[in-house]
Design a protein around this motif. Structure first.
Motif, PDB file in Angstrom:
ATOM      1  N   ARG A 118     -21.318  43.394  14.602  1.00  0.00           N
ATOM      2  CA  ARG A 118     -22.025  42.116  14.586  1.00  0.00           C
ATOM      3  C   ARG A 118     -22.992  42.140  13.424  1.00  0.00           C
ATOM      4  O   ARG A 118     -23.543  43.175  13.082  1.00  0.00           O
ATOM      5  N   ILE A 119     -23.190  40.973  12.818  1.00  0.00           N
ATOM      6  CA  ILE A 119     -24.186  40.880  11.755  1.00  0.00           C
ATOM      7  C   ILE A 119     -25.438  40.272  12.385  1.00  0.00           C
ATOM      8  O   ILE A 119     -25.495  39.088  12.672  1.00  0.00           O
ATOM      9  N   ASN A 120     -26.416  41.109  12.644  1.00  0.00           N
ATOM     10  CA  ASN A 120     -27.667  40.682  13.267  1.00  0.00           C
ATOM     11  C   ASN A 120     -28.822  40.981  12.334  1.00  0.00           C
ATOM     12  O   ASN A 120     -28.671  41.647  11.332  1.00  0.00           O
ATOM     13  N   GLY A 121     -29.976  40.519  12.716  1.00  0.00           N
ATOM     14  CA  GLY A 121     -31.175  40.916  11.999  1.00  0.00           C
ATOM     15  C   GLY A 121     -31.608  39.918  10.957  1.00  0.00           C
ATOM     16  O   GLY A 121     -31.205  38.760  10.949  1.00  0.00           O
TER      17      GLY A 121
ATOM     18  N   THR B  54     -27.402  40.708   4.436  1.00  0.00           N
ATOM     19  CA  THR B  54     -26.900  40.881   3.073  1.00  0.00           C
ATOM     20  C   THR B  54     -26.260  42.248   2.891  1.00  0.00           C
ATOM     21  O   THR B  54     -25.171  42.364   2.315  1.00  0.00           O
ATOM     22  N   SER B  55     -26.898  43.293   3.386  1.00  0.00           N
ATOM     23  CA  SER B  55     -26.340  44.636   3.225  1.00  0.00           C
ATOM     24  C   SER B  55     -25.032  44.779   4.002  1.00  0.00           C
ATOM     25  O   SER B  55     -24.113  45.460   3.544  1.00  0.00           O
ATOM     26  N   SER B  56     -24.921  44.129   5.154  1.00  0.00           N
ATOM     27  CA  SER B  56     -23.671  44.175   5.915  1.00  0.00           C
ATOM     28  C   SER B  56     -22.545  43.463   5.168  1.00  0.00           C
ATOM     29  O   SER B  56     -21.417  43.947   5.128  1.00  0.00           O
ATOM     30  N   ILE B  57     -22.859  42.337   4.576  1.00  0.00           N
ATOM     31  CA  ILE B  57     -21.845  41.591   3.827  1.00  0.00           C
ATOM     32  C   ILE B  57     -21.391  42.370   2.607  1.00  0.00           C
ATOM     33  O   ILE B  57     -20.198  42.476   2.319  1.00  0.00           O
TER      34      ILE B  57
ATOM     35  N   ILE C 166     -17.596  43.884   1.731  1.00  0.00           N
ATOM     36  CA  ILE C 166     -16.888  43.587   0.484  1.00  0.00           C
ATOM     37  C   ILE C 166     -16.488  44.889  -0.214  1.00  0.00           C
ATOM     38  O   ILE C 166     -15.352  45.035  -0.666  1.00  0.00           O
ATOM     39  N   LEU C 167     -17.416  45.842  -0.282  1.00  0.00           N
ATOM     40  CA  LEU C 167     -17.099  47.123  -0.913  1.00  0.00           C
ATOM     41  C   LEU C 167     -15.999  47.863  -0.165  1.00  0.00           C
ATOM     42  O   LEU C 167     -15.159  48.515  -0.777  1.00  0.00           O
ATOM     43  N   LEU C 168     -16.004  47.750   1.146  1.00  0.00           N
ATOM     44  CA  LEU C 168     -14.984  48.416   1.945  1.00  0.00           C
ATOM     45  C   LEU C 168     -13.606  47.843   1.664  1.00  0.00           C
ATOM     46  O   LEU C 168     -12.603  48.554   1.730  1.00  0.00           O
ATOM     47  N   GLN C 169     -13.535  46.565   1.322  1.00  0.00           N
ATOM     48  CA  GLN C 169     -12.246  45.953   0.993  1.00  0.00           C
ATOM     49  C   GLN C 169     -11.813  46.297  -0.422  1.00  0.00           C
ATOM     50  O   GLN C 169     -10.623  46.398  -0.698  1.00  0.00           O
TER      51      GLN C 169
ATOM     52  N   TYR D 159     -17.666  52.500  13.102  1.00  0.00           N
ATOM     53  CA  TYR D 159     -18.426  53.142  14.181  1.00  0.00           C
ATOM     54  C   TYR D 159     -19.839  53.476  13.729  1.00  0.00           C
ATOM     55  O   TYR D 159     -20.804  53.294  14.465  1.00  0.00           O
ATOM     56  N   TYR D 160     -19.968  53.969  12.504  1.00  0.00           N
ATOM     57  CA  TYR D 160     -21.287  54.286  11.956  1.00  0.00           C
ATOM     58  C   TYR D 160     -22.143  53.031  11.856  1.00  0.00           C
ATOM     59  O   TYR D 160     -23.313  53.022  12.244  1.00  0.00           O
ATOM     60  N   LYS D 161     -21.552  51.949  11.355  1.00  0.00           N
ATOM     61  CA  LYS D 161     -22.284  50.696  11.195  1.00  0.00           C
ATOM     62  C   LYS D 161     -22.698  50.128  12.559  1.00  0.00           C
ATOM     63  O   LYS D 161     -23.803  49.618  12.703  1.00  0.00           O
TER      64      LYS D 161
END
Length: 44
Positions: A5-8, A14-17, A21-24, A38-40
């Protein structure tokens, strides 16, 4: 973002987004993607 989930605040979102993108872009295996997810989830 399949399970996370993108919370906060703005910085968290922004860091989650950017991480998604980097993961893709960066070539990774499915195991590495799962481990990062899992880490995230734990970091949130």
């Amino acid at each position: 973002m399949p399970r996370s989930r993108i919370n906060g605040n703005f910085i968290d979102k922004t860091s989650s987004i950017v991480a998604n993108i980097l993961l893709q872009i960066i070539p990774t295996t499915s195991g590495e993607i799962r481990a990062f997810t899992y880490y995230k989830d734990g970091a949130i």
